[in-house]
Design an enzyme around this catalytic site. Structure first.
Site, PDB file in Angstrom:
ATOM      1  CG  ASN A 193      -0.228   0.076   2.604  1.00  0.00           C
ATOM      2  OD1 ASN A 193       0.777   0.743   2.539  1.00  0.00           O
ATOM      3  ND2 ASN A 193      -0.815  -0.358   3.524  1.00  0.00           N
ATOM      4  N   GLY A 201      -9.094   1.729  -5.500  1.00  0.00           N
ATOM      5  CA  GLY A 201      -9.070   1.489  -7.338  1.00  0.00           C
ATOM      6  C   GLY A 201      -8.331   3.001  -7.951  1.00  0.00           C
ATOM      7  CB  CYS A 219      -6.239  -2.061  -5.082  1.00  0.00           C
ATOM      8  SG  CYS A 219      -6.414  -0.594  -5.958  1.00  0.00           S
ATOM      9  CB  SER A 220      -8.213  -0.622  -0.688  1.00  0.00           C
ATOM     10  OG  SER A 220      -7.431  -1.681   0.060  1.00  0.00           O
ATOM     11  NE  ARG A 255      -2.756  -1.121  -3.693  1.00  0.00           N
ATOM     12  CZ  ARG A 255      -3.104  -1.628  -2.248  1.00  0.00           C
ATOM     13  NH1 ARG A 255      -2.184  -2.396  -1.734  1.00  0.00           N
ATOM     14  NH2 ARG A 255      -4.128  -1.295  -1.616  1.00  0.00           N
TER      15      ARG A 255
HETATM   16  C1  LIG Z   1      -9.067  -1.717  11.587  1.00  0.00           C
HETATM   17  C2  LIG Z   1      -9.031  -0.983  10.527  1.00  0.00           C
HETATM   18  C3  LIG Z   1      -8.370  -1.575   9.289  1.00  0.00           C
HETATM   19  C4  LIG Z   1      -7.729  -0.743   8.279  1.00  0.00           C
HETATM   20  O1  LIG Z   1      -7.448   0.449   8.740  1.00  0.00           O
HETATM   21  O2  LIG Z   1      -7.362  -1.143   7.044  1.00  0.00           O
HETATM   22  C5  LIG Z   1      -6.892  -0.038   6.494  1.00  0.00           C
HETATM   23  C6  LIG Z   1      -5.780  -0.686   5.451  1.00  0.00           C
HETATM   24  C7  LIG Z   1      -5.350   0.138   4.552  1.00  0.00           C
HETATM   25  O3  LIG Z   1      -5.718  -0.372   3.357  1.00  0.00           O
HETATM   26  P1  LIG Z   1      -4.628  -0.451   2.213  1.00  0.00           P
HETATM   27  O4  LIG Z   1      -5.125  -1.146   0.917  1.00  0.00           O
HETATM   28  O5  LIG Z   1      -3.523  -1.310   2.757  1.00  0.00           O
HETATM   29  O6  LIG Z   1      -3.939   0.855   1.995  1.00  0.00           O
HETATM   30  C8  LIG Z   1      -4.857   1.793   1.193  1.00  0.00           C
HETATM   31  C9  LIG Z   1      -4.397   1.621  -0.319  1.00  0.00           C
HETATM   32  O7  LIG Z   1      -2.897   2.026  -0.229  1.00  0.00           O
HETATM   33  C10 LIG Z   1      -5.330   2.653  -1.243  1.00  0.00           C
HETATM   34  O8  LIG Z   1      -4.852   2.646  -2.378  1.00  0.00           O
HETATM   35  P2  LIG Z   1      -5.292   1.800  -3.476  1.00  0.00           P
HETATM   36  O9  LIG Z   1      -6.022   2.382  -4.507  1.00  0.00           O
HETATM   37  O10 LIG Z   1      -4.059   0.965  -4.305  1.00  0.00           O
HETATM   38  O11 LIG Z   1      -5.917   0.555  -2.699  1.00  0.00           O
HETATM   39  C11 LIG Z   1      -5.093   4.043  -0.586  1.00  0.00           C
HETATM   40  O12 LIG Z   1      -5.804   5.037  -1.111  1.00  0.00           O
HETATM   41  C12 LIG Z   1      -5.489   4.001   1.011  1.00  0.00           C
HETATM   42  O13 LIG Z   1      -5.311   5.654   1.555  1.00  0.00           O
HETATM   43  C13 LIG Z   1      -4.661   3.007   2.005  1.00  0.00           C
HETATM   44  O14 LIG Z   1      -5.315   3.095   3.114  1.00  0.00           O
HETATM   45  O15 LIG Z   1      -4.649  -1.068   6.307  1.00  0.00           O
HETATM   46  C14 LIG Z   1      -3.945  -2.464   5.976  1.00  0.00           C
HETATM   47  O16 LIG Z   1      -4.651  -3.368   5.459  1.00  0.00           O
HETATM   48  C15 LIG Z   1      -2.719  -2.711   6.386  1.00  0.00           C
HETATM   49  C16 LIG Z   1      -2.525  -3.724   6.998  1.00  0.00           C
HETATM   50  C17 LIG Z   1      -1.099  -4.023   7.381  1.00  0.00           C
END
Ligand SMILES: CCCC(=O)OC[C@@H](COP(=O)(O)O[C@@H]1[C@H](O)[C@H](OP(=O)(O)O)[C@@H](O)[C@H](O)[C@H]1O)OC(=O)CCC
Length: 536
Positions: free
Chosen positions: A292, A357, A354-355, A360
């Site tokens: 991320n 979109g 991804c999360s 990544r």
């Molecule tokens: C209880 C709360 C749970 C929580 O906060 O989940 C948050 C996640 C964050 O999710 P992640 O996918 O790890 O991280 C996210 C992706 O990088 C996303 O980009 P993309 O467009 O590439 O998806 C960004 O826009 C978000 O700002 C970021 O938070 O954190 C993790 O998954 C890290 C685990 C080690």
């Protein structure tokens, strides 16, 4: 508007402050000279520039992410302890020693804090001043990418894919483009159906068409994560919609879903209501283990330490390895290559998410499209690819770069777009003759990404850029500048016929390199003639 006082001044580039008694503490020695700060740049001119080789440099203020004061006016140690450090968003930082007696630091620091952070200082971006004073460009870069023209080039709409007007005023998904191409079966079902699909996707970023194969009709669609949550709830509409995507491709019986994340992160996202497509029928889900924005930001910080202000000859490769930068590059390229392979060789349709979109997913769709469609390896096509998969689909340029804001610690910042350009450079290093342009264009794009001279990379979405800030009227597009200077970027080895191929690669780590032409460009490769070595 004032006359140009210096030949290097750009339109709208008003002078702000000059300091003639300042010393640049360079990696190879102390260089006395003059600092000039304008609305656009910080410029240093060495006093006797001819004897020291060309130590002059310009830093667009948009490059600055932190201005650090060092030493206090009262300290009596050597003068080089009193001054400022200008930290830049690309790898470098610039250290100046100011004259203690005259307190010359203050006007410089105040000018930099005011004009390097126009958002924080409630001033317009320099891009607005530049556009006001410039003659109208001969090419309007804002019209290079017309969504319907680009989709027509791809051969849609057709009997299986059509536009939906659900987002015409950005009321459905405000981070998405206005123009969306969806399976005809889904559009015919009803807007209610699309809204229900939207309820099951983060920020309503439903699966929509990025690219369709000209012969097989295999497609690349993109979206955000499904809102399954800890109850891993399902959505009939979302599943029906994905079946429409499968049915729109006669060559395949299932949809390959690529979730860019590590599976663990996808699971953790359930706690925020997110998640992934668990046993959707006619779908095969796989995780690509791409990390991320927080991991990526930290990785570049470590890579930078290995390179700037000088390469640590003994520890360089250990530090590069510890940064994991090339491992992240590899995971993105591997994912994009697998997507390209499955679309081209297996004639399968793929969904990439991804999360959110917008980080990544944009990296994966644009790198897969670059491999699959030679049009995107032309200068115009590369501009269209970036406008389409990055600008129009809501990559948050403003937050990821931190345009105009004095918030160096903002965790929203991350070099995701730089990673993409680095991946393009890795592919270019292996298949350069298949690109109409050279890495000069890549470096130009990265410089203008920070400089905020053009409107292309300002703000976080099409809606913010067009509706809220009217960039098409108030700023000039980067592509006006690029296309007016296209000969600068042409690749002499390019032959469009031979280059009209699909690139299918298996990017082994041994083929990947640190892009020294970019990351190492501020390192003194040779001692500037006549420069004195800093006294120990
Ligand atoms: C209880 C709360 C749970 C929580 O906060 O989940 C948050 C996640 C964050 O999710 P992640 O996918 O790890 O991280 C996210 C992706 O990088 C996303 O980009 P993309 O467009 O590439 O998806 C960004 O826009 C978000 O700002 C970021 O938070 O954190 C993790 O998954 C890290 C685990 C080690």
């Amino acid at each position: 508007p004032g006359m140009k006082e210096f030949i290097w001044q750009l339109p709208g580039e008003e002078l702000v402050v000059t300091d003639r008694s300042i010393v640049y503490i360079s990696p190879i020695g102390k260089i006395p000279g003059k600092v000039i700060i304008t609305r656009y740049r910080l410029r240093f001119e060495a006093k006797d520039s001819q004897s020291r080789g060309n130590c002059n440099f310009d830093i667009p203020l948009g490059f600055i992410y932190k201005v650090e004061k060092i030493g206090h006016s009262t300290v009596t140690r050597g003068e080089s302890n009193y001054g400022l450090i200008v930290h830049c968003k690309d790898v470098q930082y610039i250290r100046f020693a100011a004259n203690q007696a005259t307190h010359s630091r203050r006007p410089l620091v105040e000018a930099l804090l005011k004009y390097a952070f126009p958002l924080s200082s409630k001033l317009p971006f320099y891009a607005v001043l530049y556009a006001k004073e410039c003659q109208r460009p001969t090419i309007n870069g804002w019209t290079i990418y017309e969504p319907k023209k680009e989709f027509a080039r791809q051969g849609v709409p057709n009997e299986l894919w059509q536009y939906t007007d659900i987002n015409t005023t950005y009321n459905f998904a405000d981070t998405y483009p206005r123009v969306l191409m969806v399976p005809k079966a889904a559009a015919l079902r009803s807007n209610l159906h699309l809204r229900l699909v939207g309820e099951h996707r983060s920020r309503q970023r439903i699966p929509v068409l990025s690219w369709i194969h000209p012969h097989t009709q295999a497609t690349i669609t993109r979206s955000s994560q499904p809102m399954a949550g800890i109850m891993t709830k399902k959505s009939n509409d979302d599943e029906m919609y994905l079946r429409d995507i499968v049915d729109a491709n006669a060559n395949a019986h299932q949809l390959l879903i690529f979730d860019a994340r590590p599976m663990m992160n996808a699971k953790v996202n359930r706690a925020k209501g997110g998640g992934f497509e668990e046993n959707y029928d006619q779908c095969a889900l796989q995780f690509l283990n791409i990390h991320n924005i927080h991991v990526v930001r930290e990785s570049l910080r470590k890579l930078r330490e290995a390179i700037y202000p000088r390469v640590d000859e003994k520890n360089y490769w250990r530090m590069v390895d510890e940064s994991k930068w090339l491992n992240h590059i590899q995971s993105i390229m591997e994912g994009a290559s697998q997507i390209a392979h499955d679309v081209e060789q297996k004639k399968c349709s793929v969904l990439v998410h991804c999360s959110d979109g917008w980080d990544r997913t944009a990296q994966l769709t644009s790198l897969a499209m670059l491999q699959l469609d030679p049009y995107y390896r032309t200068i115009e096509g590369f501009a269209v690819l970036i406008e389409k998969e990055w600008c129009s689909f809501g990559h948050k340029f403003s937050q990821r770069i931190g345009h105009g804001e004095d918030k160096p610690g903002d965790s929203e910042r991350s070099p995701v777009f730089l990673q993409f350009i680095d991946c393009v450079w890795q592919i270019m290093k292996l298949y350069g003759h298949y690109f109409e342009f050279t890495s000069t264009l890549l470096i130009e794009i990265l410089d203008e990404l920070y400089a905020c001279r053009f409107g292309t990379f300002l703000y976080n979405s099409e809606k913010q850029r067009i509706v809220e800030h009217r960039c098409h009227e108030t700023t000039i597009s980067l592509w006006s500048y690029i296309l007016e200077n296209r000969t600068k970027y042409l690749n002499p080895l390019y032959r469009s016929q031979e280059a009209s191929v699909v690139i299918l690669m298996t990017p082994s780590i041994r083929h990947l390199h640190v892009w020294n032409e970019y990351y190492g460009r501020h390192n003194p490769s040779v001692l500037a003639p006549g420069s004195e070595i800093a006294k120990r």
